[in-house]
Design an enzyme around this catalytic site. Structure first.
Site, PDB file in Angstrom:
ATOM      1  N   TYR A  55       7.799  -3.482  -6.491  1.00  0.00           N
ATOM      2  CA  TYR A  55       8.083  -2.043  -6.488  1.00  0.00           C
ATOM      3  C   TYR A  55       8.224  -1.547  -5.054  1.00  0.00           C
ATOM      4  O   TYR A  55       7.560  -2.039  -4.143  1.00  0.00           O
ATOM      5  CB  TYR A  55       6.998  -1.250  -7.216  1.00  0.00           C
ATOM      6  CG  TYR A  55       5.602  -1.399  -6.647  1.00  0.00           C
ATOM      7  CD1 TYR A  55       5.102  -0.488  -5.716  1.00  0.00           C
ATOM      8  CD2 TYR A  55       4.767  -2.442  -7.052  1.00  0.00           C
ATOM      9  CE1 TYR A  55       3.815  -0.618  -5.206  1.00  0.00           C
ATOM     10  CE2 TYR A  55       3.482  -2.581  -6.539  1.00  0.00           C
ATOM     11  CZ  TYR A  55       3.017  -1.667  -5.626  1.00  0.00           C
ATOM     12  OH  TYR A  55       1.746  -1.805  -5.117  1.00  0.00           O
TER      13      TYR A  55
ATOM     14  N   ASP B 183       6.819   4.849  -0.787  1.00  0.00           N
ATOM     15  CA  ASP B 183       6.815   5.688   0.410  1.00  0.00           C
ATOM     16  C   ASP B 183       5.420   6.221   0.664  1.00  0.00           C
ATOM     17  O   ASP B 183       4.572   6.241  -0.237  1.00  0.00           O
ATOM     18  CB  ASP B 183       7.729   6.910   0.215  1.00  0.00           C
ATOM     19  CG  ASP B 183       9.202   6.578   0.302  1.00  0.00           C
ATOM     20  OD1 ASP B 183       9.559   5.582   0.955  1.00  0.00           O
ATOM     21  OD2 ASP B 183      10.007   7.338  -0.281  1.00  0.00           O
TER      22      ASP B 183
END
Length: 247
Positions: free
Chosen positions: A143, A146
């Site tokens: 995955y 941020d």
């Protein structure tokens, strides 16, 4: 202005996810499919030779769910080599029956918190993490993510010492899964749509859920983490590629 963290960078990384156009694949004769599989495996054998020479690494997994059918993770010393691998794959017959589903470009990354007088590139443990041999674990989870930059929850406005403290607490959770989950962190600022890619390997797929859920309660994730799409899959050994593509 807050101080930027110094990073150590290793091999460049490509996650290449594709779906199989099974309807079109079925239109080929058995011999044609066999030739296409052999051609693909010849490409994979080149990757194996690179891995044996310790000049790169790769992993191949089938993907569970409708997001994709196959995930390739490729590590190489240069971005050019990743491009060459992708192009060579695209020129194969099998690629004509694959539909691009997702890709992610990054570079294996570690934060450098070592003393200034110590050369991290002379540390064998660090080198093993920057230039890893990808494990042949049963399962993979990938995955992108941020760090949040909104209002008071702006990771990049925090002082360096505060970020270090929180990341140390965060990493302690991960260390509890040593021997159960292998992790490869890759940085992608300026390379792709998120800031990091996280790739997890485990023989017990349930460990992904346990680790990620536990980390959700840590401040680094709970307050500052933003996550992209999750992909999970099962290892696809070379000797099982033909069976996977058999009609």
């Amino acid at each position: 202005m807050s101080e930027a963290t110094t990073t150590l960078d290793g091999w460049y990384c490509l996650h290449d996810l594709r779906s199989i156009d099974w309807a079109a694949w079925k239109t080929l004769s058995s011999d044609e499919r066999g030739q296409a599989v052999s051609e693909f495996l010849n490409v994979v054998e080149k990757w194996n030779e690179v891995a044996t020479a310790k000049k790169g690494s790769h992993a191949m997994y089938t993907v569970v769910g409708q997001k994709a059918d196959i995930m390739l993770m490729i590590l190489r010393p240069t971005m050019e080599e990743l491009n060459e691998i992708e192009t060579e794959l695209n020129k194969t017959t099998l690629a004509e029956y694959m539909v691009p589903a997702y890709s992610y470009v990054s570079v294996v990354e570690l934060s450098n918190y070592l003393p200034a007088d110590e050369d991290p590139y002379q540390n064998p443990q660090i080198l093993a993490r920057l230039y890893p041999e990808l494990p042949k674990a049963n399962h993979i989870c990938f995955y992108p993510m941020d760090k949040r930059r909104q209002g008071d929850d702006n990771w990049y406005m925090l002082p360096m010492e505060e970020r270090k403290k929180m990341m140390y607490s965060h990493s302690k959770i991960g260390r509890q899964y040593a021997g159960k989950v292998r992790q490869v962190i890759s940085g992608s600022v300026g390379f792709d749509d998120f800031e990091w890619g996280v790739t997890l390997f485990a023989d017990d797929v349930l460990q992904f859920k346990k680790l990620i859920y536990e980390m959700r309660f840590d401040e680094v994730s709970a307050r500052y983490g933003e996550f992209g799409t999750f992909f999970v899959g099962n290892i696809l050994p070379d000797e099982k590629v033909e069976k996977f593509l058999h009609i």
